[in-house]
Design a protein around this motif. Structure first.
Motif, PDB file in Angstrom:
ATOM      1  N   LYS A 361       0.837  -1.201   0.000  1.00 54.06           N
ATOM      2  CA  LYS A 361       0.000   0.000   0.000  1.00 54.06           C
ATOM      3  C   LYS A 361       0.874   1.255   0.000  1.00 54.06           C
ATOM      4  CE  LYS A 361      -3.791   0.044   2.364  1.00 54.06           C
ATOM      5  NZ  LYS A 361      -4.794   0.074   3.477  1.00 54.06           N
ATOM      6  N   PHE A 362       0.644   2.119  -0.992  1.00 55.41           N
ATOM      7  CA  PHE A 362       1.254   3.453  -1.036  1.00 55.41           C
ATOM      8  C   PHE A 362       0.199   4.437  -0.557  1.00 55.41           C
ATOM      9  CE2 PHE A 362       4.369   1.326  -3.426  1.00 55.41           C
ATOM     10  CZ  PHE A 362       5.432   2.171  -3.734  1.00 55.41           C
ATOM     11  N   GLU A 363       0.515   5.222   0.475  1.00 54.87           N
ATOM     12  CA  GLU A 363      -0.449   6.184   1.008  1.00 54.87           C
ATOM     13  C   GLU A 363       0.117   7.600   0.930  1.00 54.87           C
ATOM     14  OE1 GLU A 363      -1.549   5.024   4.964  1.00 54.87           O
ATOM     15  OE2 GLU A 363      -3.255   3.848   4.220  1.00 54.87           O
ATOM     16  N   HIS A 364      -0.433   8.398   0.036  1.00 50.73           N
ATOM     17  CA  HIS A 364      -0.086   9.826  -0.101  1.00 50.73           C
ATOM     18  C   HIS A 364       1.444  10.023  -0.189  1.00 50.73           C
ATOM     19  CE1 HIS A 364      -4.274  10.692   0.709  1.00 50.73           C
ATOM     20  NE2 HIS A 364      -4.197   9.957   1.814  1.00 50.73           N
ATOM     21  N   SER A 380      -1.242   7.412  -4.221  1.00 54.59           N
ATOM     22  CA  SER A 380      -1.869   6.419  -3.345  1.00 54.59           C
ATOM     23  C   SER A 380      -2.437   5.288  -4.195  1.00 54.59           C
ATOM     24  CB  SER A 380      -2.996   7.041  -2.517  1.00 54.59           C
ATOM     25  OG  SER A 380      -2.506   8.034  -1.647  1.00 54.59           O
ATOM     26  N   PHE A 381      -2.122   4.063  -3.841  1.00 50.80           N
ATOM     27  CA  PHE A 381      -2.717   2.892  -4.490  1.00 50.80           C
ATOM     28  C   PHE A 381      -2.414   1.667  -3.636  1.00 50.80           C
ATOM     29  CE2 PHE A 381       1.566   3.050  -6.223  1.00 50.80           C
ATOM     30  CZ  PHE A 381       1.987   1.721  -6.210  1.00 50.80           C
ATOM     31  N   THR A 382      -3.128   0.604  -3.879  1.00 54.08           N
ATOM     32  CA  THR A 382      -2.952  -0.634  -3.131  1.00 54.08           C
ATOM     33  C   THR A 382      -2.817  -1.799  -4.106  1.00 54.08           C
ATOM     34  OG1 THR A 382      -4.234   0.166  -1.248  1.00 54.08           O
ATOM     35  CG2 THR A 382      -3.959  -2.215  -1.439  1.00 54.08           C
ATOM     36  N   VAL A 383      -1.844  -2.662  -3.834  1.00 51.44           N
ATOM     37  CA  VAL A 383      -1.710  -3.910  -4.571  1.00 51.44           C
ATOM     38  C   VAL A 383      -2.138  -5.007  -3.599  1.00 51.44           C
ATOM     39  CG1 VAL A 383      -0.212  -5.386  -5.963  1.00 51.44           C
ATOM     40  CG2 VAL A 383       0.289  -2.932  -5.768  1.00 51.44           C
ATOM     41  N   SER A 384      -3.333  -5.505  -3.777  1.00 50.96           N
ATOM     42  CA  SER A 384      -3.844  -6.521  -2.852  1.00 50.96           C
ATOM     43  C   SER A 384      -3.011  -7.789  -2.945  1.00 50.96           C
ATOM     44  CB  SER A 384      -5.307  -6.835  -3.172  1.00 50.96           C
ATOM     45  OG  SER A 384      -6.089  -5.668  -3.061  1.00 50.96           O
ATOM     46  N   SER A 414       9.059  11.328   6.612  1.00 53.11           N
ATOM     47  CA  SER A 414       7.906  11.061   7.488  1.00 53.11           C
ATOM     48  C   SER A 414       6.687  11.903   7.140  1.00 53.11           C
ATOM     49  CB  SER A 414       8.303  11.306   8.948  1.00 53.11           C
ATOM     50  OG  SER A 414       8.782  12.634   9.105  1.00 53.11           O
ATOM     51  N   ASN A 415       6.899  13.098   6.586  1.00 56.71           N
ATOM     52  CA  ASN A 415       5.764  13.967   6.256  1.00 56.71           C
ATOM     53  C   ASN A 415       5.369  13.868   4.783  1.00 56.71           C
ATOM     54  OD1 ASN A 415       8.038  15.142   5.235  1.00 56.71           O
ATOM     55  ND2 ASN A 415       7.563  17.226   5.947  1.00 56.71           N
ATOM     56  N   SER A 416       5.862  12.814   4.111  1.00 58.24           N
ATOM     57  CA  SER A 416       5.565  12.665   2.682  1.00 58.24           C
ATOM     58  C   SER A 416       4.881  11.345   2.382  1.00 58.24           C
ATOM     59  CB  SER A 416       6.861  12.773   1.856  1.00 58.24           C
ATOM     60  OG  SER A 416       7.491  14.013   2.047  1.00 58.24           O
ATOM     61  N   GLY A 417       4.097  10.860   3.328  1.00 57.21           N
ATOM     62  CA  GLY A 417       3.359   9.633   3.112  1.00 57.21           C
ATOM     63  C   GLY A 417       4.078   8.408   3.641  1.00 57.21           C
ATOM     64  N   SER A 418       3.541   7.225   3.311  1.00 56.23           N
ATOM     65  CA  SER A 418       4.134   5.979   3.795  1.00 56.23           C
ATOM     66  C   SER A 418       3.886   4.859   2.795  1.00 56.23           C
ATOM     67  CB  SER A 418       3.546   5.602   5.157  1.00 56.23           C
ATOM     68  OG  SER A 418       2.162   5.273   5.023  1.00 56.23           O
ATOM     69  N   ILE A 419       4.729   3.828   2.908  1.00 60.77           N
ATOM     70  CA  ILE A 419       4.569   2.609   2.113  1.00 60.77           C
ATOM     71  C   ILE A 419       4.469   1.461   3.100  1.00 60.77           C
ATOM     72  CG2 ILE A 419       5.579   1.132   0.334  1.00 60.77           C
ATOM     73  CD1 ILE A 419       7.187   3.571  -0.609  1.00 60.77           C
ATOM     74  N   ASP A 422       1.525  -5.441   4.184  1.00 61.54           N
ATOM     75  CA  ASP A 422       0.676  -6.115   5.189  1.00 61.54           C
ATOM     76  C   ASP A 422       0.526  -5.259   6.443  1.00 61.54           C
ATOM     77  OD1 ASP A 422       0.108  -8.343   3.653  1.00 61.54           O
ATOM     78  OD2 ASP A 422       1.890  -9.422   4.320  1.00 61.54           O
ATOM     79  N   GLY A 423       0.328  -3.953   6.219  1.00 63.98           N
ATOM     80  CA  GLY A 423       0.086  -3.036   7.321  1.00 63.98           C
ATOM     81  C   GLY A 423       1.322  -2.572   8.064  1.00 63.98           C
ATOM     82  N   GLN A 424       2.496  -2.998   7.652  1.00 68.10           N
ATOM     83  CA  GLN A 424       3.735  -2.612   8.336  1.00 68.10           C
ATOM     84  C   GLN A 424       4.487  -1.561   7.513  1.00 68.10           C
ATOM     85  OE1 GLN A 424       5.653  -6.649   9.602  1.00 68.10           O
ATOM     86  NE2 GLN A 424       4.056  -7.073   8.087  1.00 68.10           N
ATOM     87  N   ASP A 425       4.732  -0.413   8.113  1.00 66.02           N
ATOM     88  CA  ASP A 425       5.504   0.638   7.448  1.00 66.02           C
ATOM     89  C   ASP A 425       6.914   0.104   7.175  1.00 66.02           C
ATOM     90  OD1 ASP A 425       7.056   2.958   6.809  1.00 66.02           O
ATOM     91  OD2 ASP A 425       5.577   4.210   7.840  1.00 66.02           O
ATOM     92  N   ILE A 426       7.325   0.136   5.923  1.00 68.73           N
ATOM     93  CA  ILE A 426       8.613  -0.483   5.573  1.00 68.73           C
ATOM     94  C   ILE A 426       9.791   0.266   6.183  1.00 68.73           C
ATOM     95  CG2 ILE A 426       7.705  -1.496   3.453  1.00 68.73           C
ATOM     96  CD1 ILE A 426       9.153   0.702   1.894  1.00 68.73           C
ATOM     97  N   ARG A 427       9.577   1.496   6.655  1.00 66.15           N
ATOM     98  CA  ARG A 427      10.658   2.221   7.331  1.00 66.15           C
ATOM     99  C   ARG A 427      10.913   1.674   8.731  1.00 66.15           C
ATOM    100  NH1 ARG A 427       7.982   7.965   5.871  1.00 66.15           N
ATOM    101  NH2 ARG A 427       6.277   6.774   6.820  1.00 66.15           N
TER     102      ARG A 427
END
Length: 605
Positions: A361-364, A380-384, A414-419, A422-427
């Motif tokens: 999941k790419f969020e903003h 923003s998009f999601t690859v299920s 941190s202020n430019s979205g997240s990737i 499975d719900g875990q921020d890759i950072r």
């Protein structure tokens, strides 16, 4: 031209005190690597002291021999005993020195090995940005000189400079005790003058040595860069241009090297003059003592022996000091690489990525390689899990940046979205666990100059031969390998240049299939293949993609028609999204791109 390694401050603008502090810091960085074998270090130092004590005793015994022989009534046994002692001391001084080198050899070699390995690991840990900007030849030169400099630095400091200074101080004390204070004063004054000239002139000429080494690295880097691009040079007939460019670096290196050589001549003359004056004063003083009867003939011989023994290593002090300064410079350049900050680092509390389904999941997400050139804007998009999403668009639209961010070649701020996976921020997960879960087939495949088997097995080095063969079969390259005279043992050449673009790409696909990742990134994975091979492999890739989460970066739209969702990217924005039929029905950007490509294929056919 960009230097391969930049220093935090110029060595020429630093004050003498700052330069000394920097040198001490460089030497101090080696200490942890030597301390591992501290037992050997202490034994080596004990042998060093023993060797020097034996060496200092030699002239004293020689004096006694001469004085004994000068007395006609002396028993014959006395000089024989002294002569035997003289021989034993000579033997001890040489043997202790050899034993010292034997004991300490492992310490030096292990330090070289550990530092070289640490730098190698560090280079692999640095960001993609560093490796895109680096110059391979210059870095290789810095590592090569730095590892060799460790041996030189340790050897000169511990086993050349330290024992030489120790011996001179011991001789000065002996001369004061055995003769008079003037001899000790002359010895120390000569030593002080010699060191003063050596340090002052060497510090002055270090600028030429440093500049010569920098130019040497630049010339070497240009040569390597030119040879790596051999085909490009040939395509444009630029052999003479490359020769002139290389010779420009060599000419500047020649000029600076000559300056270094002339300054060396001045230093040698100053050193020789200092030693000559000191020796002359000592011999005159001793000879007058013999004439006056205050000194014996043995004292004169002892003074002369001390002078020869003392000033012989001292004559190399300048060379040693120069080598130490150069070694410090080389070690510092290597440690600069070792301590270069990592752009992408694991967080202190980073956990291991737990892959359940592999949802991405790419969020903003917004991103820029440089602040003045933004690439992605609020994406923003999601690859299920188990689904396939394709990103298409013109070159430079930001498609490949998505793959680089997902693989953490770069981090989103941190202020430019997240990737998330499975719900875990890759950072917040370790890079090793993240990259173990992702397989990438890049557009530009670079292979190791090893066998085809090695390059495919690189996807999972512990894989069995049958697994490697099955991966090659799935990538439709097994038949080609079996037709080669050397088969699996065929060497592919530097960067795989002995293979065609399509063959290299199939090797890349095979080794990624062998890795069997949960998430698959295909970055223009079939762009180098002919139409027939592309269709065969595309069908295989789509079959594989159905069992894992897949992100396909593509320019050729025919390769993504089966994707579960297609993202159309323009200037870093997602302007359209949907399945192939839906996007065609909208008659928008995607439909226009499809029509253009279909027309181009018809014209080509």
């Amino acid at each position: 031209m960009t230097h391969p390694v930049s220093h935090s401050s110029s060595p020429f603008s630093a004050t003498p005190q700052q330069a000394v502090q920097a040198d001490l810091r460089s030497i101090g960085r080696l200490f942890p690597y030597l301390w591992e074998f501290r037992g050997r270090v202490f034994v080596a130092l004990a042998l060093l002291i023993g060797a020097k004590m034996a060496a200092v005793m030699v002239p004293l015994v020689l004096k006694e021999i001469i004085d004994a022989l000068d007395k006609s009534h002396a028993p014959l046994v006395v000089p024989i005993a002294l002569i035997i002692g003289y021989g034993l001391l000579r033997f001890a001084s040489t043997t202790f020195a050899d034993m010292r080198d034997m004991v300490f050899g492992k310490v030096t070699q292990r330090a070289m090995r550990r530092v070289s390995l640490a730098v190698f690991d560090r280079l692999h840990g640095l960001s993609l940005r560093f490796h895109l900007e680096r110059q391979t030849g210059g870095i290789t030169r810095d590592i090569e000189r730095g590892s060799k400099a460790i041996s030189s630095l340790v050897g000169y400091l511990l086993f050349r400079i330290t024992p030489t200074v120790l011996e001179i101080l011991m001789v000065a004390v002996i001369l004061v005790i055995k003769l008079d204070w003037v001899f000790g004063l002359i010895t120390l004054m000569t030593l002080a003058a010699y060191i003063g000239f050596t340090v002052t002139i060497t510090d002055w000429r270090t600028q030429f040595v440093r500049r010569a080494n920098t130019l040497d690295s630049e010339a070497y880097g240009r040569a390597i860069d030119s040879l790596l691009n051999y085909e490009t040079v040939k395509y444009f007939g630029n052999e003479r241009y490359e020769s002139r460019r290389y010779d420009t670096s060599l000419a500047e290196w020649e000029r600076v090297s000559l300056q270094s050589q002339r300054s060396l001549g001045l230093l040698n003359a100053a050193q020789a003059g200092t030693i000559a004056i000191g020796v002359t004063l000592m011999v005159i003083r001793a000879a007058n003592g013999v004439v006056d009867g205050t000194l014996t003939l043995g004292d004169l011989v002892m003074v002369n022996a001390f002078l020869l023994q003392m000033f012989q290593p001292l004559s190399f002090l300048g060379v040693m000091y120069r080598e130490i300064k150069q070694s410090i410079t080389d070690v510092e350049r290597m440690f600069t690489l070792l301590h270069r900050p990592q752009e992408v680092q694991d967080a202190p509390d980073a956990s291991t990525l737990a892959v359940r389904g592999g949802e991405v999941k790419f969020e903003h997400v917004s991103f820029a390689y440089n602040a003045d050139r933004p690439i992605l804007h609020d994406v923003s998009f999601t690859v299920s899990a188990g689904k396939t999403v394709a990103a298409v668009g013109a070159s430079g639209a930001g498609k490949s940046t998505l793959a680089r961010l997902l693989f953490r070649f770069y981090d989103v701020t941190s202020n430019s979205g997240s990737i998330q996976i499975d719900g875990q921020d890759i950072r917040h997960v370790t890079q090793d666990s993240l990259r173990a879960a992702i397989g990438v087939v890049p557009q530009d495949t670079v292979l190791f100059n090893e066998s085809i088997y090695y390059n495919i097995a690189y996807g999972r080095p512990d894989a069995s031969r049958d697994e490697v063969i099955n991966a090659a079969r799935a990538a439709h390259i097994l038949g080609f390998i079996e037709t080669l005279p050397q088969g699996w043992d065929t060497i592919v050449g530097e960067r795989g240049l002995k293979l065609s673009g399509g063959e290299k790409q199939r090797v890349a696909i095979a080794r990624t299939l062998l890795k069997s990742p949960a998430i698959l990134i295909l970055d223009e994975a079939t762009s180098a293949l002919d139409t027939k091979t592309e269709k065969a492999i595309q069908a295989e890739l789509l079959e594989i993609a159905r069992s894992r989460t897949s992100l396909i970066i593509a320019h050729r739209l025919s390769t993504v028609v089966e994707a579960d969702e297609i993202l159309v990217i323009e200037a870093g924005h997602i302007v359209e999204r949907g399945r192939h039929p839906e996007l065609l029905a909208r008659n928008g950007v995607y439909a226009h791109m499809w029509a253009l490509q279909q027309q181009a294929e018809e014209d080509a056919g």
